[in-house]
Write an enzyme that holds these catalytic residues in place. Sequence first.
Site, PDB file in Angstrom:
ATOM      1  N   ASP A  30      -8.739   3.885  -1.854  1.00  0.00           N
ATOM      2  CA  ASP A  30      -9.224   4.985  -2.674  1.00  0.00           C
ATOM      3  C   ASP A  30      -8.342   5.032  -3.938  1.00  0.00           C
ATOM      4  O   ASP A  30      -8.533   4.214  -4.851  1.00  0.00           O
ATOM      5  CB  ASP A  30      -9.108   6.246  -1.810  1.00  0.00           C
ATOM      6  CG  ASP A  30      -9.880   7.418  -2.349  1.00  0.00           C
ATOM      7  OD1 ASP A  30     -10.928   7.722  -1.802  1.00  0.00           O
ATOM      8  OD2 ASP A  30      -9.416   8.036  -3.314  1.00  0.00           O
ATOM      9  N   ARG A  41     -14.822  10.372  13.159  1.00  0.00           N
ATOM     10  CA  ARG A  41     -14.294   9.000  13.189  1.00  0.00           C
ATOM     11  C   ARG A  41     -15.092   8.103  14.123  1.00  0.00           C
ATOM     12  O   ARG A  41     -15.143   6.897  13.926  1.00  0.00           O
ATOM     13  CB  ARG A  41     -12.830   9.006  13.650  1.00  0.00           C
ATOM     14  CG  ARG A  41     -11.849   9.612  12.662  1.00  0.00           C
ATOM     15  CD  ARG A  41     -10.437   9.218  13.069  1.00  0.00           C
ATOM     16  NE  ARG A  41      -9.403  10.049  12.489  1.00  0.00           N
ATOM     17  CZ  ARG A  41      -8.801   9.814  11.329  1.00  0.00           C
ATOM     18  NH1 ARG A  41      -9.153   8.774  10.607  1.00  0.00           N
ATOM     19  NH2 ARG A  41      -7.850  10.603  10.895  1.00  0.00           N
ATOM     20  N   ASP A  81     -12.650   9.952   8.527  1.00  0.00           N
ATOM     21  CA  ASP A  81     -12.763  11.317   9.021  1.00  0.00           C
ATOM     22  C   ASP A  81     -12.916  12.346   7.904  1.00  0.00           C
ATOM     23  O   ASP A  81     -12.667  12.065   6.731  1.00  0.00           O
ATOM     24  CB  ASP A  81     -11.493  11.691   9.798  1.00  0.00           C
ATOM     25  CG  ASP A  81     -10.294  11.935   8.869  1.00  0.00           C
ATOM     26  OD1 ASP A  81     -10.038  11.085   7.994  1.00  0.00           O
ATOM     27  OD2 ASP A  81      -9.637  12.978   9.000  1.00  0.00           O
ATOM     28  N   LYS A  83     -13.202   1.919  -3.139  1.00  0.00           N
ATOM     29  CA  LYS A  83     -13.739   2.883  -4.118  1.00  0.00           C
ATOM     30  C   LYS A  83     -12.980   2.705  -5.428  1.00  0.00           C
ATOM     31  O   LYS A  83     -12.072   3.489  -5.733  1.00  0.00           O
ATOM     32  CB  LYS A  83     -13.484   4.306  -3.617  1.00  0.00           C
ATOM     33  CG  LYS A  83     -14.605   4.963  -2.885  1.00  0.00           C
ATOM     34  CD  LYS A  83     -14.273   6.447  -2.693  1.00  0.00           C
ATOM     35  CE  LYS A  83     -15.151   7.066  -1.636  1.00  0.00           C
ATOM     36  NZ  LYS A  83     -14.719   8.441  -1.296  1.00  0.00           N
ATOM     37  N   GLY A 120      -7.353   5.616  10.400  1.00  0.00           N
ATOM     38  CA  GLY A 120      -8.679   5.296   9.867  1.00  0.00           C
ATOM     39  C   GLY A 120      -9.158   3.878  10.139  1.00  0.00           C
ATOM     40  O   GLY A 120     -10.346   3.651  10.367  1.00  0.00           O
ATOM     41  N   GLU A 165      -7.127  -2.055   6.481  1.00  0.00           N
ATOM     42  CA  GLU A 165      -7.381  -0.641   6.137  1.00  0.00           C
ATOM     43  C   GLU A 165      -8.876  -0.344   6.205  1.00  0.00           C
ATOM     44  O   GLU A 165      -9.704  -1.241   6.066  1.00  0.00           O
ATOM     45  CB  GLU A 165      -6.894  -0.370   4.709  1.00  0.00           C
ATOM     46  CG  GLU A 165      -5.536   0.271   4.624  1.00  0.00           C
ATOM     47  CD  GLU A 165      -5.506   1.722   5.099  1.00  0.00           C
ATOM     48  OE1 GLU A 165      -6.377   2.151   5.869  1.00  0.00           O
ATOM     49  OE2 GLU A 165      -4.579   2.428   4.686  1.00  0.00           O
ATOM     50  N   ASP A 166      -9.199   0.927   6.373  1.00  0.00           N
ATOM     51  CA  ASP A 166     -10.613   1.313   6.322  1.00  0.00           C
ATOM     52  C   ASP A 166     -11.079   1.445   4.875  1.00  0.00           C
ATOM     53  O   ASP A 166     -12.171   1.013   4.536  1.00  0.00           O
ATOM     54  CB  ASP A 166     -10.881   2.611   7.107  1.00  0.00           C
ATOM     55  CG  ASP A 166      -9.964   3.747   6.709  1.00  0.00           C
ATOM     56  OD1 ASP A 166      -8.911   3.486   6.086  1.00  0.00           O
ATOM     57  OD2 ASP A 166     -10.286   4.906   7.002  1.00  0.00           O
TER      58      ASP A 166
HETATM   59  C1  PRP Z   1      -6.867   7.230   4.324  1.00  0.00           C
HETATM   60  C2  PRP Z   1      -7.251   5.773   4.555  1.00  0.00           C
HETATM   61  C3  PRP Z   1      -6.208   5.028   3.770  1.00  0.00           C
HETATM   62  C4  PRP Z   1      -5.903   5.951   2.619  1.00  0.00           C
HETATM   63  C5  PRP Z   1      -6.613   5.451   1.395  1.00  0.00           C
HETATM   64  O1  PRP Z   1      -5.861   7.555   5.224  1.00  0.00           O
HETATM   65  O2  PRP Z   1      -7.225   5.430   5.912  1.00  0.00           O
HETATM   66  O3  PRP Z   1      -5.033   4.841   4.543  1.00  0.00           O
HETATM   67  O4  PRP Z   1      -6.385   7.242   2.988  1.00  0.00           O
HETATM   68  O5  PRP Z   1      -6.402   6.316   0.325  1.00  0.00           O
HETATM   69  P1  PRP Z   1      -5.533   5.947  -0.952  1.00  0.00           P
HETATM   70  O6  PRP Z   1      -6.011   4.629  -1.471  1.00  0.00           O
HETATM   71  O7  PRP Z   1      -5.873   7.085  -1.912  1.00  0.00           O
HETATM   72  O8  PRP Z   1      -4.099   5.953  -0.588  1.00  0.00           O
HETATM   73  P2  PRP Z   1      -5.433   9.048   5.595  1.00  0.00           P
HETATM   74  O9  PRP Z   1      -4.126   9.359   4.938  1.00  0.00           O
HETATM   75  O10 PRP Z   1      -6.584   9.978   5.338  1.00  0.00           O
HETATM   76  O11 PRP Z   1      -5.133   8.945   7.127  1.00  0.00           O
HETATM   77  P3  PRP Z   1      -6.058   8.390   8.330  1.00  0.00           P
HETATM   78  O12 PRP Z   1      -6.003   6.873   8.255  1.00  0.00           O
HETATM   79  O13 PRP Z   1      -5.379   8.922   9.538  1.00  0.00           O
HETATM   80  O14 PRP Z   1      -7.474   8.910   8.144  1.00  0.00           O
END
Ligand code: PRP
Length: 181
Positions: free
Chosen positions: A105, A167, A161, A133, A43, A101-102
Amino acid sequence: MRNDIDTILYEAETIRERIKVMAKEIEKDYRGETVVMICILRGASVFFCDLVRELGDLDLDVRFEFMCVSSYGSGTTSSGEVRIVKDINTPLADRHVIVVEDIIDSGNTLSYLKRLLAQRNPKSLRICALLDKPSRRKVELEGDYIGFTVEDKFLVGYGLDYAEKYRNLKYIGVLKPEIYQ
Ligand code: PRP
């Protein structure tokens, strides 16, 4: 793909301007230093590339590292489990480290990563995330550099994504609920 997007939350230009400001904040804290920036795949890839290039105009020695971490699989809700798919093999002892990080959450991914990386004795360890968030937080976790604080909407684009799609959008948009429901 534009048909799947309800509204555009941040246009490409808005993101670019915000990243410039973030880069200056980072430079202020690490001017003249070497910083290992760890991109968390997949991400953060788009954000990382733009951020490090902004830093290229500033007084900072930036090193690239990539880790691949997965917590969501292909679903829309966090399993709470964090898996290291690809680790780095560069020692971090006595280095300044920024994890890029993107989005933050639930906070599960970064809280796990922070604990893991802290065991490697970096000189400093900070978190830089484009989006935050806070309303979704399940564990206590704060980013050090945050681009935008967002509401709990399903966001895609600029690295984010849904089931691996969207993406490569230049903007960040809200996905239409009928796409993921
Ligand atoms: C997403 C995003 C962070 C994580 C955040 O990754 O890139 O790494 O979720 O969420 P959290 O704070 O609830 O842990 P994902 O696992 O979807 O993989 P990706 O980076 O390949 O999209």
